[in-house]
Scaffold this motif. Structure first.
Motif, PDB file in Angstrom:
ATOM      1  N   ALA A  61      40.703  44.038  42.489  1.00  0.00           N
ATOM      2  CA  ALA A  61      40.570  45.104  43.477  1.00  0.00           C
ATOM      3  C   ALA A  61      39.446  46.058  43.093  1.00  0.00           C
ATOM      4  N   ALA A  62      39.376  46.413  41.822  1.00  0.00           N
ATOM      5  CA  ALA A  62      38.322  47.316  41.349  1.00  0.00           C
ATOM      6  C   ALA A  62      36.942  46.699  41.561  1.00  0.00           C
ATOM      7  N   ASP A  63      36.820  45.403  41.311  1.00  0.00           N
ATOM      8  CA  ASP A  63      35.540  44.717  41.531  1.00  0.00           C
ATOM      9  C   ASP A  63      35.120  44.811  42.996  1.00  0.00           C
ATOM     10  N   VAL A  64      36.064  44.582  43.900  1.00  0.00           N
ATOM     11  CA  VAL A  64      35.755  44.634  45.332  1.00  0.00           C
ATOM     12  C   VAL A  64      35.328  46.044  45.731  1.00  0.00           C
ATOM     13  N   ILE A  65      36.009  47.050  45.203  1.00  0.00           N
ATOM     14  CA  ILE A  65      35.665  48.436  45.533  1.00  0.00           C
ATOM     15  C   ILE A  65      34.258  48.777  45.061  1.00  0.00           C
ATOM     16  N   LEU A  66      33.933  48.432  43.823  1.00  0.00           N
ATOM     17  CA  LEU A  66      32.611  48.757  43.297  1.00  0.00           C
ATOM     18  C   LEU A  66      31.511  47.999  44.033  1.00  0.00           C
ATOM     19  N   GLN A  67      31.788  46.747  44.399  1.00  0.00           N
ATOM     20  CA  GLN A  67      30.826  45.992  45.201  1.00  0.00           C
ATOM     21  C   GLN A  67      30.653  46.654  46.560  1.00  0.00           C
ATOM     22  N   GLY A  68      31.751  47.183  47.115  1.00  0.00           N
ATOM     23  CA  GLY A  68      31.673  47.890  48.391  1.00  0.00           C
ATOM     24  C   GLY A  68      30.809  49.129  48.312  1.00  0.00           C
ATOM     25  N   LEU A  69      30.854  49.820  47.172  1.00  0.00           N
ATOM     26  CA  LEU A  69      29.990  50.985  46.986  1.00  0.00           C
ATOM     27  C   LEU A  69      28.527  50.576  46.926  1.00  0.00           C
ATOM     28  N   ILE A  70      28.251  49.529  46.173  1.00  0.00           N
ATOM     29  CA  ILE A  70      26.872  49.055  46.047  1.00  0.00           C
ATOM     30  C   ILE A  70      26.315  48.661  47.411  1.00  0.00           C
ATOM     31  N   ASN A  71      27.160  48.025  48.248  1.00  0.00           N
ATOM     32  CA  ASN A  71      26.730  47.567  49.577  1.00  0.00           C
ATOM     33  C   ASN A  71      26.922  48.628  50.654  1.00  0.00           C
ATOM     34  N   ASN A  72      27.398  49.817  50.241  1.00  0.00           N
ATOM     35  CA  ASN A  72      27.582  50.955  51.147  1.00  0.00           C
ATOM     36  C   ASN A  72      28.469  50.612  52.351  1.00  0.00           C
ATOM     37  N   LYS A  73      29.595  49.974  52.077  1.00  0.00           N
ATOM     38  CA  LYS A  73      30.538  49.631  53.141  1.00  0.00           C
ATOM     39  C   LYS A  73      31.432  50.819  53.482  1.00  0.00           C
ATOM     40  N   ARG A  74      31.580  51.094  54.751  1.00  0.00           N
ATOM     41  CA  ARG A  74      32.480  52.174  55.178  1.00  0.00           C
ATOM     42  C   ARG A  74      33.930  51.770  54.957  1.00  0.00           C
ATOM     43  N   ARG A  75      34.269  50.557  55.355  1.00  0.00           N
ATOM     44  CA  ARG A  75      35.643  50.052  55.217  1.00  0.00           C
ATOM     45  C   ARG A  75      35.651  48.911  54.214  1.00  0.00           C
ATOM     46  N   ILE A  76      36.488  49.035  53.182  1.00  0.00           N
ATOM     47  CA  ILE A  76      36.564  48.040  52.127  1.00  0.00           C
ATOM     48  C   ILE A  76      37.951  47.408  52.147  1.00  0.00           C
ATOM     49  N   MET A 131      22.405  38.396  31.905  1.00  0.00           N
ATOM     50  CA  MET A 131      23.268  39.223  32.764  1.00  0.00           C
ATOM     51  C   MET A 131      23.105  38.789  34.223  1.00  0.00           C
ATOM     52  N   SER A 132      24.211  38.664  34.940  1.00  0.00           N
ATOM     53  CA  SER A 132      24.161  38.227  36.324  1.00  0.00           C
ATOM     54  C   SER A 132      23.555  39.301  37.201  1.00  0.00           C
ATOM     55  N   ASN A 133      23.144  38.882  38.410  1.00  0.00           N
ATOM     56  CA  ASN A 133      22.579  39.821  39.368  1.00  0.00           C
ATOM     57  C   ASN A 133      23.587  40.917  39.710  1.00  0.00           C
ATOM     58  N   TYR A 134      24.862  40.513  39.845  1.00  0.00           N
ATOM     59  CA  TYR A 134      25.918  41.482  40.145  1.00  0.00           C
ATOM     60  C   TYR A 134      26.048  42.499  39.012  1.00  0.00           C
ATOM     61  N   GLN A 135      26.029  42.029  37.768  1.00  0.00           N
ATOM     62  CA  GLN A 135      26.127  42.931  36.628  1.00  0.00           C
ATOM     63  C   GLN A 135      24.922  43.864  36.556  1.00  0.00           C
ATOM     64  N   ASP A 136      23.743  43.347  36.885  1.00  0.00           N
ATOM     65  CA  ASP A 136      22.546  44.186  36.929  1.00  0.00           C
ATOM     66  C   ASP A 136      22.717  45.318  37.930  1.00  0.00           C
ATOM     67  N   LYS A 137      23.248  44.979  39.108  1.00  0.00           N
ATOM     68  CA  LYS A 137      23.449  45.982  40.154  1.00  0.00           C
ATOM     69  C   LYS A 137      24.475  47.023  39.709  1.00  0.00           C
ATOM     70  N   LEU A 138      25.560  46.565  39.064  1.00  0.00           N
ATOM     71  CA  LEU A 138      26.571  47.500  38.573  1.00  0.00           C
ATOM     72  C   LEU A 138      25.950  48.485  37.598  1.00  0.00           C
TER      73      LEU A 138
END
Length: 283
Positions: free
Chosen positions: A231-246, A1-8
């Motif tokens: 788009a969904a991938d970018v949004i979920l990555q934004g949540l993991i990275n705690n971005k205010r603006r995605i 499993m990739s690091n990104y998948q682990d984080k998800l």
């Protein structure tokens, strides 16, 4: 499993997410990707047949998925739904205020009825959802409140005054709420998609007085380069990275820069007035 998948998996497994506008497009893509990570779901849309199809698609995952036909412009309906979700899951960890509609028309031509219709869904739906679920989100150890604005919440276009108004309003509301939630367990995110391959423009209310509907749809579909899944991938990555603006899509990123570089003249730099001027010269 990739690091990104682990984080998800670590971030979303066992959580409860509420998604509006979940029968298609970004909402559906978010539902599927969260289900893949073991996240329980509460999905709403006016398209109940579409919701039932999504629910059936998610049956192979070890999650609970509840659906409801909800008009997001119904304040009491949102409150009642929040109570239903708590009764079902006893918690809420994420809210995605994603539902939206589009109206393409001039300020002079569009009816107030259409303007109110759009604002009630695009803006008040976000406000009602945020108010209904915020008390429960504050009880989650790590909560996310995600409001979907648009690229058109960063810049304006002719024939988009109603849509621009709603998406700028979502942006202002969300950024203010983010500040109010500072120091709490609730992270607040504002999403600005560029051209996404969804049905929002295909289903838009469009006036044919200025530009033929077929041309508008053709131009949009040519420019929509990002899929709902991306788009969904970018949004979920934004949540993991705690971005205010995605920002979603290279078009959104580029145009955001241009607006910041040329805040008073971007419409001239980008040629947004050319079509208006050309039409006026012919009259």
């Amino acid at each position: 499993m990739s690091n990104y998948q682990d984080k998800l998996n670590m971030h979303f497994k066992g959580k409860v997410a509420v998604i509006t506008g979940a029968a298609s497009g970004i909402g559906k893509a978010l539902a599927i990707k969260l289900a893949e990570q073991g996240c329980n779901l509460a999905l709403v849309d006016r398209d109940i047949q579409g919701l039932m199809s999504v629910q059936a698609e998610l049956q192979s995952y070890s999650i609970t998925c509840v659906i409801e036909d909800l008009d997001v412009s119904d304040k009491q309906g949102f409150v009642d739904f929040s109570e239903t979700v708590i009764a079902q899951f006893s918690r809420v960890d994420m809210l995605f205020n994603n539902a939206g509609v589009s109206l393409i028309d001039s300020v002079e031509n569009q009816s107030f009825e259409d303007f109110h219709w759009l604002m009630n869904i695009n803006f008040w739906g976000v406000v009602y959802g945020s108010h209904a679920f915020l008390p429960y989100l504050k009880k989650s150890p790590n909560a996310h409140l995600v409001n979907v604005s648009s690229l058109f919440g960063l810049l304006s276009l002719p024939l988009q005054s109603a849509y621009n108004s709603s998406k700028f309003a979502v942006r202002g509301f969300t950024e203010s709420l983010k500040m109010e939630m500072a120091g709490t367990n609730v992270s607040v995110h504002c999403v600005h998609p560029g051209g996404i391959k969804t049905n929002i423009t295909n289903n838009a209310k469009i006036s044919t007085e200025h530009v033929p509907k077929s041309q508008i749809l053709s131009d949009f579909n040519k420019q929509a380069k990002t899929t709902a899944e991306q788009a969904a991938d970018v949004i979920l990555q934004g949540l993991i990275n705690n971005k205010r603006r995605i920002l979603i899509g290279n078009d959104a990123k580029l145009l955001d820069r241009i607006v910041r570089w040329f805040p008073a003249t971007y419409e001239k730099v980008l040629g947004f007035e050319k079509g208006v001027l050309a039409k006026r010269q012919k009259q």
